[in-house]
Design a protein around this motif. Structure first.
Motif, short mmCIF file in Angstrom:
data_model
loop_
_atom_site.label_atom_id
_atom_site.label_comp_id
_atom_site.label_asym_id
_atom_site.label_seq_id
_atom_site.Cartn_x
_atom_site.Cartn_y
_atom_site.Cartn_z
N TYR A 190 1.21 -1.06 -0.36
CA TYR A 190 0.06 0.05 0.14
C TYR A 190 0.71 1.39 -0.08
CZ TYR A 190 -4.00 2.71 1.68
OH TYR A 190 -5.41 3.26 1.80
N GLY A 191 1.55 1.33 1.03
CA GLY A 191 2.91 2.24 0.75
C GLY A 191 3.74 2.56 -0.25
N LEU A 192 4.05 1.74 -0.95
CA LEU A 192 4.71 1.76 -1.94
C LEU A 192 4.00 1.94 -3.17
CD1 LEU A 192 7.38 0.87 -3.98
CD2 LEU A 192 6.35 -1.04 -4.16
N ILE A 193 2.82 1.53 -3.16
CA ILE A 193 1.51 2.02 -4.70
C ILE A 193 1.52 3.95 -4.33
CG2 ILE A 193 -0.53 2.04 -5.67
CD1 ILE A 193 -0.31 -1.05 -5.18
N THR A 194 1.57 4.09 -2.87
CA THR A 194 1.33 5.32 -2.28
C THR A 194 1.93 6.48 -3.40
OG1 THR A 194 0.15 5.02 -0.86
CG2 THR A 194 0.34 6.99 -1.12
N PHE A 216 -2.76 10.21 -1.69
CA PHE A 216 -3.33 9.66 -0.40
C PHE A 216 -4.84 8.89 -0.95
CE2 PHE A 216 -0.16 12.02 2.93
CZ PHE A 216 0.15 10.99 2.56
N SER A 217 -6.05 9.52 -1.38
CA SER A 217 -6.94 9.71 -1.59
C SER A 217 -6.96 8.88 -3.03
CB SER A 217 -7.58 10.93 -1.72
OG SER A 217 -7.10 11.94 -2.80
N THR A 218 -5.85 8.52 -3.84
CA THR A 218 -6.62 7.84 -5.09
C THR A 218 -6.10 6.26 -4.56
OG1 THR A 218 -5.57 9.92 -6.86
CG2 THR A 218 -5.63 7.34 -7.46
N VAL A 219 -5.23 5.75 -3.91
CA VAL A 219 -4.40 4.92 -3.59
C VAL A 219 -5.66 3.95 -2.85
CG1 VAL A 219 -2.68 2.67 -2.97
CG2 VAL A 219 -2.29 5.61 -4.46
#
Length: 483
Positions: A190-194, A216-219
């Motif tokens: 999750y953090g990597l994609i963000t 933050f709001s996209t992922v």
């Protein structure tokens, strides 16, 4: 049997976490943004930290080593309620809105719904807007999964909590043998994609602040923005395309992202039936909508494709970003997009809606019934991803669809009783129960026209939709509390 000490111990963690988050934003307000909101964040944060510590210390010795299913169901529901209320305190103080509206905004953020009662975002303080965006990111994978990550130090089992909170009908798949490791890997992915999303937005033309805030709001498929005009603030189809990519990544099963990172083979997405059907459906719906917009003379072919792909993606992933002016679109497109929102994303993702695994199985069930009408004595099992679908999963899916339809009707009728017209009430419910965000009719811009009673109903609808009905409705049974 319910154990109050277990529930209080578990709840102390999100209470502490909300306090720490608000304290951090107080420091950001003072040392980074210098927008004079530090005292408000700190005054809100310190009581939470104190209460959380007291709760933790008082019940520590009375805890049990395992968490029952009832404890898990109660904790999962109470977590969203408690964090929603606590997260709303700074919103109430900073935005100068009522407690009702502040809790609605907070629950909308944490459940990644994206419905808002605020206007004039462009003139608000950057630390407050980033706090609002961060609540969505934090709620994307769930505050409960965050607790699962720290459960080993509390000496309780986490699988039951993960089952209670994780969306989707199949909840027994684990990425690693230990559930704590699973939650850690989920947060890592999750953090990597963000980070990749923020970098793409920045390279695409956003300011560094907006790139981080919108990542933050996209992922999380949340849909909040730092601007009233949303993603169209920069009037860039390139940024809309970037948003499409990361909204789709947020709406795919995160177990697939983990498998891809582990194996390095993109084919894991195509070999998964749910992901494959989901991506094909998004493409076909977008092309169909683009063709309709072009045929109606609303846009040229390029703009029609750009806006159609963006709006279908933002609705089907339950993100709900603001893009095109939907009020000027041809009649019927609003109902089309609301229907798309009910389809939802994939199980094990941050998206809302029905989830495509359910849609696929239901279609196969209808095919199965038609075949049985022709061959009544044939053995015709339903397969999904190469495996036979059990009766238990079929029953759970049909129960979910029944509850989704019934809840939508009941909440719509209740909202109409508060004074909303039928179309506005239905789209408001669809926006909240599918954790989507935008509505139509009088709630097309924001939810300010809804009464306080209606706002509380929609807050409940967001939590019910986020936890997919059964987790919350089980608490309403007398038997849940009796034994």
């Amino acid at each position: 049997m319910l154990n109050l000490a277990n529930t209080l111990l578990l709840l102390s963690v999100p209470v502490l976490w909300m306090g720490v988050v608000q304290l951090c934003f107080g420091l950001l307000s003072r040392w980074v943004f210098d927008d004079d909101l530090m005292l408000i964040f700190v005054e809100s944060a310190l009581p939470m930290i104190l209460v959380g510590l007291v709760m933790f210390l008082v019940v520590w010795k009375r805890r049990l080593k395992t968490v029952s299913y009832r404890d898990a169901l109660l904790f999962a529901t109470l977590t969203w309620v408690v964090t929603g209320v606590l997260g709303g305190l700074p919103i109430m103080l900073i935005a100068q809105v009522s407690f009702t509206d502040a809790v609605f905004e907070s629950i909308s953020a944490l459940t990644t719904t994206g419905a808002s009662i605020l206007i004039g975002l462009d003139g608000m303080s950057p630390s407050f807007l980033l706090y609002r965006q961060f609540l969505q990111w934090m709620g994307g994978l769930g505050v409960v999964i965050f607790v699962v990550a720290v459960l080993p130090m509390l000496n309780v089992g986490g699988m039951r909590l993960l089952r209670a909170e994780t969306p989707g009908p199949v909840k027994d798949d684990k990425l690693t043998p230990r559930i704590a490791h699973t939650s850690h890997y989920l947060w890592l992915v999750y953090g990597l994609i963000t980070v990749l999303c923020a970098l793409a937005y920045y390279l695409g033309g956003m300011t560094f602040y907006d790139a981080v805030a919108h990542s933050f709001s996209t992922v999380s498929t949340g849909g909040f923005s730092t601007h009233d005009s949303g993603m169209w603030f920069y009037e860039s189809h390139w940024l809309l395309a970037i948003s499409n990519v990361f909204m789709l990544l947020g709406a795919l099963n995160f177990a697939l992202h983990f498998s891809f990172l582990y194996s390095g083979k993109p084919k894991v997405y195509w070999h998964n039936e749910e992901a494959r059907v989901f991506l094909i459906t998004v493409t076909l719906l977008s092309l169909g909508l683009a063709g309709w917009l072009w045929a109606q003379g609303r846009y040229g072919i390029g703009d029609a494709l750009g806006f159609a792909f963006f709006e279908v993606t933002t609705f089907i992933t339950s993100t709900g970003f603001t893009g095109a002016d939907l009020t000027s679109w041809p009649p019927g497109t609003d109902l089309f997009l609301v229907t798309v929102a009910y389809l939802g994303g994939c199980a094990g993702s941050t998206a809302g809606g029905n989830k495509f695994i359910r849609n696929i199985v239901v279609v196969k069930l209808f095919q199965h019934l038609l075949q049985r009408a022709i061959h009544p004595h044939a053995m015709l099992p339903i397969h999904y991803n190469g495996e036979v679908v059990s009766d238990a999963v079929l029953n759970a899916i049909m129960a979910f669809l029944f509850l989704a339809a019934t809840s939508s009707v009941v909440f719509t009728l209740l909202l109409m009783m508060t004074g909303l017209d039928a179309w506005s009430a239905f789209t408001a419910v669809a926006a909240c129960i599918n954790v989507l965000g935008p509505g139509f009719g009088v709630v097309s811009s924001n939810f300010q026209p809804v009464s306080d009673a209606g706002i509380w109903m929609l807050s409940a609808a967001m939590i019910i939709g986020r936890l997919e009905y059964l987790t919350v409705f089980a608490l309403l049974l007398p038997a849940f509390w009796r034994y």
